[in-house]
Design a protein around this motif. Structure first.
Motif, PDB file in Angstrom:
ATOM      1  N   ASP A   7       0.834  -1.196   0.000  1.00  0.00           N
ATOM      2  CA  ASP A   7       0.000   0.000   0.000  1.00  0.00           C
ATOM      3  C   ASP A   7       0.867   1.244   0.000  1.00  0.00           C
ATOM      4  O   ASP A   7       1.901   1.295   0.665  1.00  0.00           O
ATOM      5  CB  ASP A   7      -0.895   0.026   1.243  1.00  0.00           C
ATOM      6  N   ASP A   8       0.452   2.277  -0.757  1.00  0.00           N
ATOM      7  CA  ASP A   8       1.118   3.576  -0.697  1.00  0.00           C
ATOM      8  C   ASP A   8       0.531   4.342   0.476  1.00  0.00           C
ATOM      9  O   ASP A   8      -0.683   4.548   0.543  1.00  0.00           O
ATOM     10  CB  ASP A   8       0.887   4.371  -1.986  1.00  0.00           C
ATOM     11  N   LEU A   9       1.401   4.771   1.401  1.00  0.00           N
ATOM     12  CA  LEU A   9       0.924   5.552   2.536  1.00  0.00           C
ATOM     13  C   LEU A   9       0.587   6.960   2.082  1.00  0.00           C
ATOM     14  O   LEU A   9       1.333   7.586   1.343  1.00  0.00           O
ATOM     15  CB  LEU A   9       1.989   5.596   3.630  1.00  0.00           C
ATOM     16  N   THR A  10      -0.544   7.461   2.535  1.00  0.00           N
ATOM     17  CA  THR A  10      -0.945   8.822   2.202  1.00  0.00           C
ATOM     18  C   THR A  10      -1.377   9.540   3.464  1.00  0.00           C
ATOM     19  O   THR A  10      -1.707   8.928   4.479  1.00  0.00           O
ATOM     20  CB  THR A  10      -2.116   8.845   1.202  1.00  0.00           C
ATOM     21  N   LYS A  19       0.419  12.018  -1.017  1.00  0.00           N
ATOM     22  CA  LYS A  19       1.244  10.859  -0.697  1.00  0.00           C
ATOM     23  C   LYS A  19       2.322  11.235   0.318  1.00  0.00           C
ATOM     24  O   LYS A  19       2.746  12.387   0.421  1.00  0.00           O
ATOM     25  CB  LYS A  19       1.888  10.304  -1.965  1.00  0.00           C
ATOM     26  N   LEU A  20       2.776  10.244   1.066  1.00  0.00           N
ATOM     27  CA  LEU A  20       3.773  10.476   2.104  1.00  0.00           C
ATOM     28  C   LEU A  20       5.160  10.553   1.476  1.00  0.00           C
ATOM     29  O   LEU A  20       5.630   9.599   0.848  1.00  0.00           O
ATOM     30  CB  LEU A  20       3.721   9.363   3.141  1.00  0.00           C
ATOM     31  N   LEU A  34       5.949   5.212  11.952  1.00  0.00           N
ATOM     32  CA  LEU A  34       5.500   4.000  12.636  1.00  0.00           C
ATOM     33  C   LEU A  34       4.275   4.208  13.520  1.00  0.00           C
ATOM     34  O   LEU A  34       3.380   3.354  13.568  1.00  0.00           O
ATOM     35  CB  LEU A  34       6.644   3.432  13.484  1.00  0.00           C
ATOM     36  N   HIS A  35       4.252   5.342  14.224  1.00  0.00           N
ATOM     37  CA  HIS A  35       3.225   5.511  15.255  1.00  0.00           C
ATOM     38  C   HIS A  35       2.091   6.452  14.859  1.00  0.00           C
ATOM     39  O   HIS A  35       1.022   6.397  15.461  1.00  0.00           O
ATOM     40  CB  HIS A  35       3.882   5.990  16.547  1.00  0.00           C
ATOM     41  N   VAL A  36       2.342   7.325  13.863  1.00  0.00           N
ATOM     42  CA  VAL A  36       1.274   8.191  13.370  1.00  0.00           C
ATOM     43  C   VAL A  36       0.645   7.579  12.113  1.00  0.00           C
ATOM     44  O   VAL A  36      -0.575   7.434  12.022  1.00  0.00           O
ATOM     45  CB  VAL A  36       1.788   9.612  13.086  1.00  0.00           C
ATOM     46  N   MET A  37       1.489   7.194  11.155  1.00  0.00           N
ATOM     47  CA  MET A  37       0.991   6.626   9.908  1.00  0.00           C
ATOM     48  C   MET A  37       0.791   5.120   9.983  1.00  0.00           C
ATOM     49  O   MET A  37       0.256   4.514   9.056  1.00  0.00           O
ATOM     50  CB  MET A  37       1.955   6.968   8.760  1.00  0.00           C
ATOM     51  N   ARG A  97       4.497   1.463   1.112  1.00  0.00           N
ATOM     52  CA  ARG A  97       5.409   2.222   0.255  1.00  0.00           C
ATOM     53  C   ARG A  97       5.323   3.720   0.558  1.00  0.00           C
ATOM     54  O   ARG A  97       4.232   4.248   0.787  1.00  0.00           O
ATOM     55  CB  ARG A  97       5.092   1.966  -1.216  1.00  0.00           C
ATOM     56  N   ILE A  98       6.484   4.356   0.527  1.00  0.00           N
ATOM     57  CA  ILE A  98       6.586   5.803   0.707  1.00  0.00           C
ATOM     58  C   ILE A  98       7.499   6.344  -0.381  1.00  0.00           C
ATOM     59  O   ILE A  98       8.112   5.586  -1.134  1.00  0.00           O
ATOM     60  CB  ILE A  98       7.139   6.164   2.102  1.00  0.00           C
ATOM     61  N   SER A  99       7.602   7.660  -0.464  1.00  0.00           N
ATOM     62  CA  SER A  99       8.523   8.304  -1.394  1.00  0.00           C
ATOM     63  C   SER A  99       9.645   8.976  -0.611  1.00  0.00           C
ATOM     64  O   SER A  99       9.403   9.566   0.451  1.00  0.00           O
ATOM     65  CB  SER A  99       7.799   9.342  -2.248  1.00  0.00           C
ATOM     66  N   LEU A 100      10.861   8.893  -1.150  1.00  0.00           N
ATOM     67  CA  LEU A 100      12.032   9.500  -0.522  1.00  0.00           C
ATOM     68  C   LEU A 100      12.724  10.427  -1.514  1.00  0.00           C
ATOM     69  O   LEU A 100      12.761  10.153  -2.714  1.00  0.00           O
ATOM     70  CB  LEU A 100      13.040   8.425  -0.082  1.00  0.00           C
TER      71      LEU A 100
END
Length: 249
Positions: free
Chosen positions: A3-6, A11-12, A37-40, A47-50
């Motif tokens: 899953d893409d985190l948003t 997007k995150l 870890l604790h908020v999202m 998956r996230i973007s860097l």
């Protein structure tokens, strides 16, 4: 399936210092890991973007999580590295809340360098550059840019002008009212790297104003007939510059 985190704004995206590349692993630590870890509620497979300001933007998958850190692995580059227009903002420091807002919005507006300047009428003389950096990173993450503006240490007005690079023009937001409107002045000005120059709440001292207007690489401009707050003036000038000379046209 991953899953893409948003978050509510999109997007995150996270800014990191580590190199980014295919199959490269990055350890996310401290405050970023807590948020992830604790908020999202990130978990392996998400998956996230860097981005790091050097290697473009990468999609990364969460591989391992611990109590205070997590490890992610880059999978594919989704944006090439790019740079914002060569625009600086030179501004007299303002109070904490407007300063936070100014840093965030200047980042969103595509400023490359933020340079505080201490003028004779500057009221706020202590500048928290660490806080400015944090605000700039957050704004870069949320605005989609793949760079973070450089935050410079404050300089006195005289020292800044003495070391000023001759090839960089100054767009001087002059409250005197006896100069061209900003958009008209920019359309007539030569192509060059620029810096928007704004003063403190009380305006520039007459001697400072005269010193700026005497320089050959300075273009004094008017921001209209209304009195603008220092932070409003800076952001208005940045928006007009981007519209006429930058990446908005």
């Amino acid at each position: 399936m991953s899953d893409d985190l948003t978050y509510p704004g999109g997007k995150l995206r996270l800014f990191v210092e580590a190199p980014l590349g295919a199959n490269g692993r990055v350890v996310i630590e401290e405050g970023q890991a807590h948020y992830l870890l604790h908020v999202m509620r990130a978990k392996p497979g998400d998956r996230i973007s860097l981005f790091n300001g050097r290697d473009g933007e990468w999609l990364a998958e969460v591989k391992e999580t611990a109590k205070r850190t997590c490890t992610v692995e880059c999978t594919v580059r989704i944006e090439p590295q790019s740079e914002v227009p060569d625009l600086w903002l030179v501004f007299a420091p303002v109070k904490k809340t407007p300063a936070d807002y100014l840093t965030q919005k200047a980042t969103e507006l595509g400023v490359r360098v933020l340079q505080p300047v201490l003028t004779r009428r500057t009221i706020v003389t202590r500048v928290n550059t660490e806080r400015m950096c944090a605000n700039a990173v957050e704004a870069a993450e949320q605005s989609g840019r793949v760079t973070v503006p450089e935050i410079r240490e404050p300089l006195s007005f005289d020292k800044l002008l003495a070391a000023w690079p001759a090839e960089r023009r100054i767009l001087f937001c002059d409250e005197g009212g006896d100069c061209l409107p900003i958009a008209e002045a920019l359309r007539q000005a030569p192509a060059a790297p620029w810096a928007v120059f704004t003063g403190p709440e009380g305006g520039f001292d007459p001697a400072e104003r005269a010193a700026l207007r005497a320089l050959p690489h300075v273009t004094p401009v008017s921001l209209g007939g209304r009195i603008l707050r220092a932070d409003t003036a800076a952001l208005a000038a940045l928006a007009v510059w981007q519209s006429v000379c930058g990446d908005w046209h």
